[in-house]
Design a protein around this motif. Structure first.
Motif, PDB file in Angstrom:
ATOM      1  N   ASN A 170       0.887  -1.333   0.112  1.00 58.03           N
ATOM      2  CA  ASN A 170       0.130  -0.160   0.033  1.00 58.03           C
ATOM      3  C   ASN A 170       0.849   1.226  -0.024  1.00 58.03           C
ATOM      4  OD1 ASN A 170       0.572   0.407   2.611  1.00 58.03           O
ATOM      5  ND2 ASN A 170      -0.590  -1.303   3.328  1.00 58.03           N
ATOM      6  N   GLY A 171       0.357   2.258  -0.088  1.00 53.30           N
ATOM      7  CA  GLY A 171       0.998   3.714  -0.263  1.00 53.30           C
ATOM      8  C   GLY A 171       0.733   4.457  -1.423  1.00 53.30           C
ATOM      9  N   ASN A 172       0.956   5.698  -1.334  1.00 60.31           N
ATOM     10  CA  ASN A 172       0.504   6.858  -2.318  1.00 60.31           C
ATOM     11  C   ASN A 172       1.154   6.328  -3.651  1.00 60.31           C
ATOM     12  OD1 ASN A 172      -1.329   8.004  -0.474  1.00 60.31           O
ATOM     13  ND2 ASN A 172       0.500   8.941   0.270  1.00 60.31           N
ATOM     14  N   ILE A 173       2.078   5.907  -3.626  1.00 60.84           N
ATOM     15  CA  ILE A 173       2.933   5.749  -4.854  1.00 60.84           C
ATOM     16  C   ILE A 173       3.072   4.151  -5.209  1.00 60.84           C
ATOM     17  CG2 ILE A 173       5.444   5.929  -5.913  1.00 60.84           C
ATOM     18  CD1 ILE A 173       5.797   8.050  -3.951  1.00 60.84           C
ATOM     19  N   PHE A 227       9.517  -4.254  -0.581  1.00 60.22           N
ATOM     20  CA  PHE A 227       9.018  -2.998  -0.775  1.00 60.22           C
ATOM     21  C   PHE A 227       7.311  -2.899  -0.450  1.00 60.22           C
ATOM     22  CE2 PHE A 227      12.690  -2.723  -3.637  1.00 60.22           C
ATOM     23  CZ  PHE A 227      13.260  -1.695  -3.090  1.00 60.22           C
ATOM     24  N   THR A 228       6.805  -3.937  -0.141  1.00 56.20           N
ATOM     25  CA  THR A 228       5.206  -3.877   0.163  1.00 56.20           C
ATOM     26  C   THR A 228       4.855  -2.963   1.376  1.00 56.20           C
ATOM     27  OG1 THR A 228       5.439  -6.046   1.163  1.00 56.20           O
ATOM     28  CG2 THR A 228       4.513  -5.893  -1.160  1.00 56.20           C
ATOM     29  N   SER A 229       5.764  -2.767   2.398  1.00 51.34           N
ATOM     30  CA  SER A 229       5.629  -2.190   3.463  1.00 51.34           C
ATOM     31  C   SER A 229       5.153  -0.585   3.306  1.00 51.34           C
ATOM     32  CB  SER A 229       6.602  -2.438   4.622  1.00 51.34           C
ATOM     33  OG  SER A 229       7.737  -2.090   4.059  1.00 51.34           O
ATOM     34  N   ASN A 230       6.155  -0.066   2.178  1.00 50.76           N
ATOM     35  CA  ASN A 230       6.238   1.446   1.853  1.00 50.76           C
ATOM     36  C   ASN A 230       5.477   1.719   0.610  1.00 50.76           C
ATOM     37  OD1 ASN A 230       7.364   2.310   4.353  1.00 50.76           O
ATOM     38  ND2 ASN A 230       9.019   1.300   3.603  1.00 50.76           N
ATOM     39  N   THR A 288      -5.884   0.125 -14.478  1.00 50.27           N
ATOM     40  CA  THR A 288      -6.878  -0.520 -13.648  1.00 50.27           C
ATOM     41  C   THR A 288      -6.213  -0.257 -12.015  1.00 50.27           C
ATOM     42  OG1 THR A 288      -5.533  -2.481 -13.372  1.00 50.27           O
ATOM     43  CG2 THR A 288      -6.981  -2.457 -15.338  1.00 50.27           C
ATOM     44  N   ILE A 289      -5.265   0.133 -11.934  1.00 50.14           N
ATOM     45  CA  ILE A 289      -4.776   0.297 -10.322  1.00 50.14           C
ATOM     46  C   ILE A 289      -4.880   1.743  -9.984  1.00 50.14           C
ATOM     47  CG2 ILE A 289      -2.956  -1.399 -10.654  1.00 50.14           C
ATOM     48  CD1 ILE A 289      -0.965   1.074 -10.549  1.00 50.14           C
ATOM     49  N   ASP A 290      -5.254   1.953  -8.582  1.00 47.55           N
ATOM     50  CA  ASP A 290      -5.601   3.076  -7.860  1.00 47.55           C
ATOM     51  C   ASP A 290      -4.605   3.886  -7.299  1.00 47.55           C
ATOM     52  OD1 ASP A 290      -7.441   5.068  -6.875  1.00 47.55           O
ATOM     53  OD2 ASP A 290      -7.813   4.028  -4.993  1.00 47.55           O
ATOM     54  N   SER A 291      -3.766   4.307  -8.314  1.00 44.24           N
ATOM     55  CA  SER A 291      -2.561   5.057  -7.817  1.00 44.24           C
ATOM     56  C   SER A 291      -2.405   6.343  -8.796  1.00 44.24           C
ATOM     57  CB  SER A 291      -1.380   4.417  -7.796  1.00 44.24           C
ATOM     58  OG  SER A 291      -1.194   3.181  -6.762  1.00 44.24           O
TER      59      SER A 291
END
Length: 259
Positions: free
Chosen positions: A20-23, A45-48, A84-87
């Motif tokens: 998750n994260g904004n980027i 990298f999934t934590s940030n 398709t992704i929400d970023s």
């Protein structure tokens, strides 16, 4: 989560979504690769970050029935997933042949804010023509693909320090493909002059390159307005597989600077 997007020619494009994260960082493999090449990066990298691993058409779990293999179609594969992704902020990470395709994809996707190239496009003035590719590589693939994978390619793809397990894994994966398919999915790389595309790229581009061959900074800056690179030593063409821990730290630093 495993998902699918549909590309411009109705090919189903497989991707994995985590974190998750904004980027969002979108990790795109090279020739005959798949999402699993990024397994170590996904964990790191999934934590940030919102992490996406995708299979280009003709690779992994994506459709392989494409008739028209072009760089533009590969760029469309990437765009189909980003749609398709929400970023709202995306960084594309392209290894090997996908370095060229993330350049092209970035021109189609306004949400892409930066590009990271992995051991690719090290000298944009060095062009390899379709005829040269046919003579130097494809002829050998058609004649004896197994021999080419086991004896011809290692001199270009691996370093002395490349772990044996990595060599064996990649050679096994390559040999799951028919020679003609292996050629079809690679040909677009030699049919397009990516210098003209590079000149249109306005966003920052950072490369993480192996020291196995030199990077021509001056040449690349003629085409890419904002280009830099970092060197990772003692690896061949697959730094994310050969030295995953060191590669992750370097990529983390690159991403933080870009953000």
């Amino acid at each position: 989560m495993e998902k699918y997007a549909v590309s411009s020619d109705d090919q189903k494009i497989h991707y994995k979504e985590s974190g998750n994260g904004n980027i969002a960082i979108i990790l795109i493999h090279g020739w005959l690769g798949n999402t699993e090449w990024w397994a170590d990066q996904q964990k790191y990298f999934t934590s940030n970050y919102h992490v996406i691993q995708l299979d280009l058409a003709g690779h992994g779990k994506s459709d392989s029935s494409r008739k028209d293999w072009t760089s533009s179609r590969y760029a469309d594969d990437i765009k189909a997933v980003t749609d398709t992704i929400d970023s709202q902020e995306i960084i594309l990470v392209g290894h090997s042949m996908s370095g060229a395709y993330v350049l092209e994809a970035s021109l189609k996707i306004p949400k892409v804010k930066a590009l990271v190239l992995i051991d690719t496009l090290k000298n944009l003035d060095e062009s390899f023509t379709e005829e040269q590719a046919e003579e130097i590589m494809f002829t050998h693939y058609r004649k004896d693909f197994k021999y080419a994978v086991e004896n011809f390619l290692p001199q270009y793809l691996f370093a002395e320090q490349t772990p044996v397990a990595v060599k064996e894994r990649l050679q096994y994966e390559f040999l799951q493909n028919e020679p003609e398919k292996a050629i079809n999915v690679l040909q677009p790389l030699y049919k397009t002059d990516f210098r003209g595309i590079a000149e249109q790229v306005q966003i920052p581009v950072v490369a993480i390159n192996s020291d196995a061959s030199p990077t021509n900074l001056e040449s690349n800056r003629k085409y890419l307005k904002d280009y830099n690179y970092v060197t990772i030593t003692g690896v061949g063409h697959y730094p994310m597989l050969e030295k995953p821990e060191e590669f992750n730290i370097i990529l983390d630093g690159v991403l933080k600077k870009l953000i």
